[in-house]
Design a protein around this motif. Sequence first.
Motif, mmCIF file in Angstrom:
data_model
loop_
_atom_site.group_PDB
_atom_site.id
_atom_site.type_symbol
_atom_site.label_atom_id
_atom_site.label_comp_id
_atom_site.label_asym_id
_atom_site.label_seq_id
_atom_site.Cartn_x
_atom_site.Cartn_y
_atom_site.Cartn_z
ATOM 1 N N LEU A 18 54.592 45.581 -33.236
ATOM 2 C CA LEU A 18 54.581 45.311 -34.672
ATOM 3 C C LEU A 18 54.495 46.682 -35.343
ATOM 4 O O LEU A 18 53.439 47.285 -35.406
ATOM 5 C CB LEU A 18 53.376 44.440 -35.030
ATOM 6 N N ASP A 19 55.646 47.182 -35.770
ATOM 7 C CA ASP A 19 55.743 48.518 -36.356
ATOM 8 C C ASP A 19 56.260 48.388 -37.784
ATOM 9 O O ASP A 19 57.468 48.419 -38.030
ATOM 10 C CB ASP A 19 56.672 49.378 -35.506
ATOM 11 N N GLU A 20 55.353 48.203 -38.719
ATOM 12 C CA GLU A 20 55.695 47.992 -40.130
ATOM 13 C C GLU A 20 56.436 49.197 -40.707
ATOM 14 O O GLU A 20 57.385 49.043 -41.465
ATOM 15 C CB GLU A 20 54.418 47.728 -40.931
ATOM 16 N N ASP A 21 56.028 50.406 -40.339
ATOM 17 C CA ASP A 21 56.636 51.620 -40.887
ATOM 18 C C ASP A 21 58.127 51.716 -40.591
ATOM 19 O O ASP A 21 58.904 52.198 -41.415
ATOM 20 C CB ASP A 21 55.930 52.866 -40.356
ATOM 21 N N ASN A 22 58.534 51.280 -39.403
ATOM 22 C CA ASN A 22 59.930 51.377 -39.004
ATOM 23 C C ASN A 22 60.645 50.027 -38.990
ATOM 24 O O ASN A 22 61.796 49.938 -38.548
ATOM 25 C CB ASN A 22 60.031 52.031 -37.623
ATOM 26 N N GLY A 23 59.963 48.977 -39.405
ATOM 27 C CA GLY A 23 60.573 47.655 -39.462
ATOM 28 C C GLY A 23 60.920 47.073 -38.107
ATOM 29 O O GLY A 23 61.919 46.385 -37.956
ATOM 30 N N ARG A 24 60.089 47.373 -37.111
ATOM 31 C CA ARG A 24 60.332 46.858 -35.752
ATOM 32 C C ARG A 24 59.313 45.760 -35.445
ATOM 33 O O ARG A 24 58.110 46.009 -35.437
ATOM 34 C CB ARG A 24 60.215 47.965 -34.715
ATOM 35 N N TYR A 25 59.823 44.581 -35.166
ATOM 36 C CA TYR A 25 58.979 43.436 -34.831
ATOM 37 C C TYR A 25 59.617 42.780 -33.617
ATOM 38 O O TYR A 25 60.606 42.056 -33.741
ATOM 39 C CB TYR A 25 58.916 42.446 -35.997
ATOM 40 N N MET A 26 59.089 43.062 -32.437
ATOM 41 C CA MET A 26 59.754 42.565 -31.236
ATOM 42 C C MET A 26 58.789 42.281 -30.095
ATOM 43 O O MET A 26 57.666 42.781 -30.064
ATOM 44 C CB MET A 26 60.820 43.542 -30.793
ATOM 45 N N ASN A 38 62.234 39.407 -38.235
ATOM 46 C CA ASN A 38 62.455 40.103 -39.501
ATOM 47 C C ASN A 38 61.164 40.507 -40.192
ATOM 48 O O ASN A 38 61.192 41.290 -41.136
ATOM 49 C CB ASN A 38 63.279 39.227 -40.450
ATOM 50 N N SER A 39 60.040 39.959 -39.740
ATOM 51 C CA SER A 39 58.764 40.271 -40.394
ATOM 52 C C SER A 39 57.616 40.134 -39.405
ATOM 53 O O SER A 39 57.747 39.484 -38.358
ATOM 54 C CB SER A 39 58.526 39.323 -41.580
ATOM 55 N N ALA A 40 56.503 40.727 -39.780
ATOM 56 C CA ALA A 40 55.290 40.610 -38.970
ATOM 57 C C ALA A 40 54.834 39.158 -38.902
ATOM 58 O O ALA A 40 54.396 38.691 -37.848
ATOM 59 C CB ALA A 40 54.193 41.491 -39.553
ATOM 60 N N ASP A 41 54.935 38.442 -40.011
ATOM 61 C CA ASP A 41 54.522 37.033 -40.032
ATOM 62 C C ASP A 41 55.281 36.215 -39.000
ATOM 63 O O ASP A 41 54.687 35.398 -38.293
ATOM 64 C CB ASP A 41 54.743 36.432 -41.419
ATOM 65 N N GLU A 42 56.599 36.419 -38.920
ATOM 66 C CA GLU A 42 57.419 35.679 -37.950
ATOM 67 C C GLU A 42 56.995 36.003 -36.521
ATOM 68 O O GLU A 42 56.882 35.107 -35.680
ATOM 69 C CB GLU A 42 58.893 36.013 -38.131
ATOM 70 N N LEU A 43 56.783 37.288 -36.238
ATOM 71 C CA LEU A 43 56.372 37.696 -34.895
ATOM 72 C C LEU A 43 55.039 37.063 -34.529
ATOM 73 O O LEU A 43 54.890 36.488 -33.441
ATOM 74 C CB LEU A 43 56.267 39.223 -34.819
#
Length: 78
Positions: A18-26, A38-43
């Motif tokens: 969960l990398d908010e700064d770089n938009g990585r949610y995987m 697409n978002s932290a909430d979804e992850l």
Amino acid sequence: MEFSLCSLDSALPVEVTLDEDNGRYMIRKSDTSGEYFNSADELIQWVKTNFTAEEFCDPKEYHGMIQKLTDYLVNPNY
């Protein structure tokens, strides 16, 4: 935030990023397939729905990750 949890069904760890700064949610699952969001909430919702503590070598690590992810939802500037 990055988590690496030992999985009972694979030598490779499950990785949650969960990398908010770089938009990585995987997530990299134990079978090496992945999920992208697409978002932290979804992850976070996916993790809570699809993983259980019993899948991991140390259930406490799983619960610790869930707690940190939940804290992040409450306070994203965490």
